[in-house]
Design an enzyme around this catalytic site. Structure first.
Site, short mmCIF file in Angstrom:
data_model
loop_
_atom_site.label_atom_id
_atom_site.label_comp_id
_atom_site.label_asym_id
_atom_site.label_seq_id
_atom_site.Cartn_x
_atom_site.Cartn_y
_atom_site.Cartn_z
N LYS A 14 -7.42 13.10 -6.56
CA LYS A 14 -6.68 13.71 -7.70
C LYS A 14 -7.22 15.37 -7.57
CE LYS A 14 -7.27 9.61 -11.25
NZ LYS A 14 -7.81 9.52 -12.22
N PHE A 64 -5.01 10.35 -24.87
CA PHE A 64 -5.09 11.21 -23.59
C PHE A 64 -4.24 11.43 -22.90
CE2 PHE A 64 -6.35 6.79 -22.90
CZ PHE A 64 -5.64 6.46 -21.34
N ARG A 102 -11.89 -0.25 -5.53
CA ARG A 102 -12.20 -0.40 -7.13
C ARG A 102 -13.86 -0.14 -7.01
NH1 ARG A 102 -8.86 1.14 -11.63
NH2 ARG A 102 -10.12 -0.13 -12.98
N THR A 108 -14.43 3.91 -14.84
CA THR A 108 -13.48 4.83 -15.04
C THR A 108 -14.11 6.28 -15.57
OG1 THR A 108 -11.79 3.44 -15.46
CG2 THR A 108 -11.34 5.60 -16.46
N ARG A 122 -16.90 8.02 -8.50
CA ARG A 122 -16.70 8.48 -9.68
C ARG A 122 -17.91 8.98 -10.42
NH1 ARG A 122 -11.79 4.51 -12.17
NH2 ARG A 122 -10.21 5.87 -11.37
N HIS A 147 -8.08 7.98 -8.05
CA HIS A 147 -7.31 6.57 -8.79
C HIS A 147 -7.39 5.65 -7.50
CE1 HIS A 147 -4.33 4.07 -10.35
NE2 HIS A 147 -3.93 3.81 -9.25
O1 CDP Z 1 -8.37 4.53 -13.47
P1 CDP Z 1 -8.63 3.68 -14.08
O2 CDP Z 1 -7.75 2.31 -13.93
O3 CDP Z 1 -10.07 3.09 -13.97
O4 CDP Z 1 -8.55 3.82 -15.61
P2 CDP Z 1 -7.29 3.61 -16.85
O5 CDP Z 1 -7.99 3.08 -18.04
O6 CDP Z 1 -6.19 3.01 -16.21
O7 CDP Z 1 -6.98 5.17 -17.06
C1 CDP Z 1 -6.48 6.00 -16.06
C2 CDP Z 1 -6.70 7.33 -15.92
O8 CDP Z 1 -6.78 8.17 -17.45
C3 CDP Z 1 -8.29 7.38 -15.92
O9 CDP Z 1 -8.66 7.43 -14.33
C4 CDP Z 1 -8.85 8.69 -16.33
O10 CDP Z 1 -8.51 9.77 -15.58
C5 CDP Z 1 -7.97 8.78 -17.67
N1 CDP Z 1 -8.41 8.69 -18.93
C6 CDP Z 1 -8.75 9.71 -19.64
O11 CDP Z 1 -8.55 10.88 -19.33
N2 CDP Z 1 -9.53 9.41 -20.78
C7 CDP Z 1 -9.45 8.25 -21.28
N3 CDP Z 1 -9.97 8.04 -22.69
C8 CDP Z 1 -8.97 7.13 -20.53
C9 CDP Z 1 -8.62 7.43 -19.30
MG MG Z 2 -5.56 1.84 -14.63
#
Ligand code: CDP
Ligand code: MG
Length: 245
Positions: A14, A64, A102, A108, A122, A147
């Site tokens: 990213k 978000f 992952r 996350t 991360r 990601h």
């Molecule tokens: O990327 P991942 O699948 O682990 O998480 P996700 O729940 O699918 O969310 C996608 C992306 O959104 C995350 O990797 C974060 O960069 C962003 N995100 C955020 O900025 N604020 C949140 N409260 C949740 C997610």
């Molecule tokens: Mg996701």
């Protein structure tokens, strides 16, 4: 090659990772030596709003979501240098690659990552409050550097969203393809088969296409009901066509 070797995931490096020059570190962590998996395709992409929306469509409507668009398009990390806005997209392939990557990425939320899995990718990220117009905190933005697809279904959808079959060496392709038999252009969000002024070229006869994409295109061309949007197919054919501000 046995089916296990064909397992694939989408990795995005990213904009925050590019800005902080941790790209080399991430790529080296991904190397076959560490993961037993291989790079199957890679490209550098100036991410459009269309692509950002499609990629994160499952989060549409969440507090978000808009901040996430600004993040993944690079607008937040390169506010003044639009030409630097990009991600590195990778198709990564090998046995159990989804779980492995992952795990390597970690939780996350970068704060959770630091608490629970110090050393994961991360854990190097950061968290920024998201404020509404009145200055109240409504959520947090997680700048978490990478990601990685969450499951097989997501991996297939995401790889097909970011990559065309021609980006991937033929013997490394994991999903069915078909040869396109007609020209496709896009104009004002609609398909046409011949060039019209201001239309954008998508496909020509002879192009190798994901079979599922061709099904979507054919349905839209014929006007038959289709639950998949045209953008799901068009976004990748528009990659790096025009600068995205
Ligand atoms: O990327 P991942 O699948 O682990 O998480 P996700 O729940 O699918 O969310 C996608 C992306 O959104 C995350 O990797 C974060 O960069 C962003 N995100 C955020 O900025 N604020 C949140 N409260 C949740 C997610
Ligand atoms: Mg996701």
């Amino acid at each position: 090659m046995d089916q296990k070797q064909l397992e694939q995931t989408l990795v995005l490096i990213k904009p925050d990772a590019l800005k902080n020059s941790v790209t080399g570190f991430i790529l080296s962590q991904l190397s076959e030596y560490h993961t037993g998996s291989r790079f199957a395709a890679t490209k550098i992409i100036n991410v459009s709003r269309l692509m950002a929306k499609e990629h994160y469509i499952e989060h549409e409507g969440k507090p978000f979501y808009d901040a996430l668009q600004d993040y993944i398009t690079g607008a937040l990390h390169y506010p003044d240098d639009a030409w630097k806005r990009r991600v590195i997209a990778i198709v990564y392939q090998g046995p159990d690659v989804l779980t492995k990557i992952r795990h390597m990425a970690g939780p996350t939320n970068p704060h959770d990552a630091r608490d629970q899995r110090p050393g994961c990718l991360r854990a190097l990220g950061t968290v920024v409050p998201i404020l509404d117009d009145a200055g109240n905190k409504i959520d947090i933005r997680m700048d978490n550097l990478v990601h990685a697809s969450a499951n097989h279904e997501d991996a297939e959808r995401e790889i097909k969203l970011w990559f065309i079959p021609h980006d991937i060496p033929p013997l490394m392709r994991a999903y069915p393809t078909e040869v396109c038999q007609t020209h496709y252009y896009l104009k004002d969000g609609k398909l046409c088969n011949t060039y019209e002024p201001e239309s954008v070229f998508l496909l020509a006869p002879g192009d190798v296409v994901w079979k599922s994409d061709l099904d979507i295109l054919e349905a839209h061309a014929k006007g038959t009901p289709c639950s998949d949007s045209l953008n799901k197919v068009a976004a990748k054919y528009l990659i790096n066509r025009n600068p995205q501000g």
